[in-house]
Design a protein around this motif. Structure first.
Motif, short mmCIF file in Angstrom:
data_model
loop_
_atom_site.label_atom_id
_atom_site.label_comp_id
_atom_site.label_asym_id
_atom_site.label_seq_id
_atom_site.Cartn_x
_atom_site.Cartn_y
_atom_site.Cartn_z
N TYR A 2 0.79 -1.23 0.00
CA TYR A 2 0.00 0.00 0.00
C TYR A 2 0.82 1.29 0.00
N PRO A 3 1.84 1.49 0.85
CA PRO A 3 2.53 2.77 0.88
C PRO A 3 3.15 3.17 -0.45
N ARG A 4 3.62 2.21 -1.22
CA ARG A 4 4.23 2.51 -2.50
C ARG A 4 3.21 3.15 -3.44
N PHE A 5 1.98 2.69 -3.42
CA PHE A 5 0.97 3.23 -4.31
C PHE A 5 0.35 4.50 -3.75
N HIS A 6 0.37 4.63 -2.44
CA HIS A 6 -0.20 5.83 -1.84
C HIS A 6 0.58 7.08 -2.24
N ALA A 7 1.87 6.94 -2.45
CA ALA A 7 2.68 8.10 -2.85
C ALA A 7 2.22 8.66 -4.18
N ILE A 8 1.74 7.80 -5.05
CA ILE A 8 1.27 8.26 -6.36
C ILE A 8 0.02 9.11 -6.22
N LEU A 9 -0.84 8.76 -5.28
CA LEU A 9 -2.10 9.48 -5.12
C LEU A 9 -2.05 10.57 -4.06
N ARG A 10 -0.89 10.81 -3.47
CA ARG A 10 -0.80 11.78 -2.39
C ARG A 10 -1.27 13.16 -2.83
N TRP A 11 -1.00 13.54 -4.06
CA TRP A 11 -1.42 14.85 -4.54
C TRP A 11 -2.93 14.97 -4.63
N ARG A 12 -3.63 13.83 -4.69
CA ARG A 12 -5.09 13.85 -4.78
C ARG A 12 -5.76 13.89 -3.41
N SER A 13 -5.06 13.49 -2.38
CA SER A 13 -5.71 13.40 -1.07
C SER A 13 -5.32 14.58 -0.21
N ARG A 14 -5.92 15.69 -0.47
CA ARG A 14 -5.64 16.90 0.28
C ARG A 14 -6.44 16.95 1.57
N GLN A 15 -7.46 16.12 1.69
CA GLN A 15 -8.32 16.14 2.87
C GLN A 15 -7.97 14.99 3.80
N VAL A 16 -6.72 14.89 4.16
CA VAL A 16 -6.29 13.81 5.04
C VAL A 16 -6.93 14.01 6.41
N GLY A 17 -7.48 12.94 6.93
CA GLY A 17 -8.08 13.00 8.24
C GLY A 17 -9.56 13.32 8.25
N THR A 18 -10.14 13.67 7.09
CA THR A 18 -11.56 13.95 7.05
C THR A 18 -12.32 12.66 6.79
N VAL A 19 -13.56 12.64 7.18
CA VAL A 19 -14.40 11.48 6.96
C VAL A 19 -15.01 11.59 5.58
N ARG A 20 -14.87 10.54 4.80
CA ARG A 20 -15.46 10.52 3.47
C ARG A 20 -16.82 9.84 3.57
N ILE A 21 -17.82 10.56 3.14
CA ILE A 21 -19.16 10.02 3.20
C ILE A 21 -19.47 9.39 1.84
N GLY A 22 -19.91 8.17 1.87
CA GLY A 22 -20.27 7.50 0.63
C GLY A 22 -20.68 6.07 0.92
N ILE A 23 -21.45 5.54 0.00
CA ILE A 23 -21.92 4.17 0.13
C ILE A 23 -21.09 3.31 -0.80
N ASN A 24 -20.37 2.35 -0.23
CA ASN A 24 -19.49 1.49 -1.01
C ASN A 24 -20.31 0.35 -1.62
N LEU A 25 -20.36 0.32 -2.94
CA LEU A 25 -21.09 -0.72 -3.66
C LEU A 25 -20.13 -1.63 -4.41
N ARG A 26 -18.88 -1.67 -3.99
CA ARG A 26 -17.86 -2.45 -4.68
C ARG A 26 -17.67 -3.81 -4.01
N GLY A 27 -18.69 -4.64 -4.06
CA GLY A 27 -18.60 -5.98 -3.53
C GLY A 27 -17.64 -6.86 -4.31
#
Length: 139
Positions: A11-36
């Protein structure tokens, strides 16, 4: 304490790629996960799917849109609501259309779909890691 699943270790290796997208670190993301479908995959299949998506994203990112459009996309100006309230592929396509992003195989819309897929996989990895930690503490 038990070791986390194999895919979580990558996971950490791939998280570095998306770090620029996650500016809201620590916030709660509201959403319904339908990815069974992701929950049914084993760790190795999930890891290989993540690696494939990241490789596709790295190949696609430099070639989509013009520089200004990419800048708007990277800074989330063109997508103020992110993935939307429902986390599933069909809803990502709908959101891409609502944002006005074309889906033709090499566009910002396709980059958006890849980013949503990667976020879903990382979310599943986090969920598995959380469960593994919680089960390790109960023992």
């Amino acid at each position: 304490m038990s070791t986390p699943p194999v895919a979580v270790l990558a996971y950490p290796r791939f998280h570095a790629i998306l770090r620029w997208r996650s500016r809201q670190v620590g916030t709660v993301r509201i959403g319904i996960n339908l990815r069974g479908d992701l929950a049914k995959l084993n760790d190795e299949a999930l890891k290989s799917q993540l690696e494939k998506c990241v490789a596709d994203r790295q190949a696609l990112a430099p070639h989509v849109g013009d520089a200004l459009s990419r800048r708007f996309y990277e800074n989330r100006v063109s997508m103020p609501f992110g993935r939307g309230p429902f986390h599933a592929r069909i809803f990502y396509r709908i959101m891409a259309r609502m944002y006005g992003l074309p889906l033709n195989g090499y566009s910002l819309g396709d980059l958006y779909l890849l980013d949503c897929e990667i976020k879903d996989i990382i979310g599943e990895l986090k969920r598995r890691e959380h469960i593994a930690r919680r089960q390790g503490l109960k023992r």
